[in-house]
Design an enzyme around this catalytic site. Structure first.
Site, mmCIF file in Angstrom:
data_model
loop_
_atom_site.group_PDB
_atom_site.id
_atom_site.type_symbol
_atom_site.label_atom_id
_atom_site.label_comp_id
_atom_site.label_asym_id
_atom_site.label_seq_id
_atom_site.Cartn_x
_atom_site.Cartn_y
_atom_site.Cartn_z
ATOM 1 N N ARG A 96 -7.978 -55.635 17.095
ATOM 2 C CA ARG A 96 -8.638 -54.528 16.412
ATOM 3 C C ARG A 96 -8.822 -53.328 17.358
ATOM 4 O O ARG A 96 -8.613 -52.178 16.970
ATOM 5 C CB ARG A 96 -9.989 -54.992 15.871
ATOM 6 C CG ARG A 96 -10.746 -53.939 15.081
ATOM 7 C CD ARG A 96 -12.063 -54.509 14.581
ATOM 8 N NE ARG A 96 -11.857 -55.545 13.585
ATOM 9 C CZ ARG A 96 -11.831 -55.338 12.282
ATOM 10 N NH1 ARG A 96 -12.004 -54.112 11.798
ATOM 11 N NH2 ARG A 96 -11.649 -56.335 11.439
ATOM 12 N N TYR A 191 -4.018 -66.716 13.238
ATOM 13 C CA TYR A 191 -2.807 -65.900 13.298
ATOM 14 C C TYR A 191 -2.671 -65.320 14.708
ATOM 15 O O TYR A 191 -3.677 -65.112 15.397
ATOM 16 C CB TYR A 191 -2.811 -64.782 12.241
ATOM 17 C CG TYR A 191 -4.030 -63.892 12.229
ATOM 18 C CD1 TYR A 191 -4.106 -62.747 13.031
ATOM 19 C CD2 TYR A 191 -5.112 -64.168 11.391
ATOM 20 C CE1 TYR A 191 -5.205 -61.917 12.998
ATOM 21 C CE2 TYR A 191 -6.217 -63.335 11.355
ATOM 22 C CZ TYR A 191 -6.263 -62.218 12.167
ATOM 23 O OH TYR A 191 -7.360 -61.401 12.135
ATOM 24 N N ASP A 266 -15.624 -49.688 3.601
ATOM 25 C CA ASP A 266 -16.767 -50.558 3.347
ATOM 26 C C ASP A 266 -18.016 -49.788 2.950
ATOM 27 O O ASP A 266 -18.932 -50.361 2.352
ATOM 28 C CB ASP A 266 -17.069 -51.401 4.586
ATOM 29 C CG ASP A 266 -16.137 -52.584 4.731
ATOM 30 O OD1 ASP A 266 -15.334 -52.823 3.817
ATOM 31 O OD2 ASP A 266 -16.215 -53.283 5.768
#
Length: 356
Positions: A96, A191, A266
């Site tokens: 990220r 992942y 969000d």
């Protein structure tokens, strides 16, 4: 226009980048005192990857993922497999923090926590915790789940799911795929995010949500996975310490725009992570907003698609966590015979022409 963007996450930075490409003067305001070093993983599906590449964002640090496998909790049986290589843009996984760094082009003012938003018709004045103010032609709230900007648009309280997600990064040289282990009341996702690094997400029930991220150890989570396949238990045991956050969502019914103030990501429509679309939908919001000839039309362009994504994510709250039995067997049979193109509506790269 001088536009204030509250929040320097993926949605806010993408919005700043996209609007700057359209000639706007963007200032990003972030409450954290400095950039966060976030090494945890994130999935960027082709619909969002195409939007980022279209903005000229370099994603050469990302890992192209070929498939997603859904596995049974107890014996590891593959219940379903999605071919993620069928699209013209790859499905990418990455750290990220690397993505936010690649997106940061507009000025970011750290240590600026917004507490008031006042739209006076001629502009928007933001007030900060240090007592200072700043005026903008428009303001975009990209400040996440507990948005301060939301109060100026349409106050709404996110809904706790009853679940928490614990995340860690492990050394591993696993295959280039997303693996989801489905089980009664909980699930586990892995992942790759870089050569030799695997992202682990463990979702478990919790009666009360932690009010802030907390650290937990793998041995505290293992009792939730008694009887699970050894591969899952070994991953949790090897994780050491994980960061745990509560999972929330919010039905996309409240307004996202009021006057000169808009919400994205969000802040507007938090989505449960069960189809890994939170960041992707924020990216879609950003590029759609930047190409609107009339910013007030942004919500109408996005609402139907976001609702479809929200409903699919919300369904995962039950479908991912079915106890063994008749309903679980029906689900497994459906996964085994799913149409290869079942996710095309979601993943296929989209057009973001102005007004479309």
């Amino acid at each position: 226009m001088r536009i204030g963007i509250v929040g320097a996450g993926i949605g806010g930075l993408t919005t700043a980048l996209a609007l700057t490409r359209q000639g706007a003067d963007c200032v990003v305001l972030e409450q954290r005192p400095e950039p966060a070093e976030d090494g945890t993983g994130i999935q960027i599906s082709p619909n969002a990857a195409a939007a980022l590449l279209g903005l000229g964002v370099r994603l050469d640090f990302a890992v192209p993922v070929a498939s997603r496998e859904l596995r049974r909790w107890a014996d590891g049986t593959v219940l379903g497999r999605t071919d993620l290589s069928r699209y013209r843009v790859p499905y990418l996984t990455m750290r990220r923090g690397q993505l936010t760094e690649a997106l940061r082009e507009a000025p970011v003012h750290f240590g600026r926590r917004c507490v008031t938003v006042c739209d006076d018709g001629a502009g928007v004045v933001l007030g900060f915790t240090d007592g200072t103010e700043d005026r903008f032609d428009a303001v975009i709230g990209a400040d996440g789940l507990h948005s301060a900007v939301r109060a100026a648009v349409g106050p709404a309280d996110p809904r706790y799911s009853g679940l928490v997600a614990s995340r860690a990064v492990l050394p591993s040289a696993g295959p280039h795929r997303v693996t989801v282990w489905l089980g009664p009341g909980r699930h586990c996702v892995t992942y790759p995010i870089a050569p030799g690094l695997l992202n682990l997400v463990v979702v478990t029930p919790a009666d009360q949500p932690p009010d802030r991220p907390v650290r937990v150890t793998g041995d505290r989570l293992l009792p939730y996975f008694d009887g699970w396949h050894p591969a899952v238990r070994e991953l949790i045991d090897a994780a050491g310490e994980l960061e745990q956050r509560a999972l929330y969502d919010l039905p996309p019914v409240s307004p996202w725009c009021r006057g000169r103030v808009m919400l994205i990501g969000d802040a507007a429509h938090p989505i449960l992570p069960f189809i890994a679309q939170g960041a992707a939908q924020a990216i879609e919001d950003a590029v759609t907003l930047a190409r609107c000839t009339d910013l007030s039309g942004f919500e109408a362009l996005r609402r139907d698609r976001v609702r479809q994504v929200y409903e699919m994510s919300r369904a995962g709250l039950r479908v991912h966590h079915l106890p063994d039995g008749a309903e679980q067997r029906i689900r497994d049979a459906a996964l085994a015979t799913a149409d290869p193109g079942a996710h095309d509506w979601l993943y296929r790269p989209r057009s973001y022409a102005a007004g479309s």
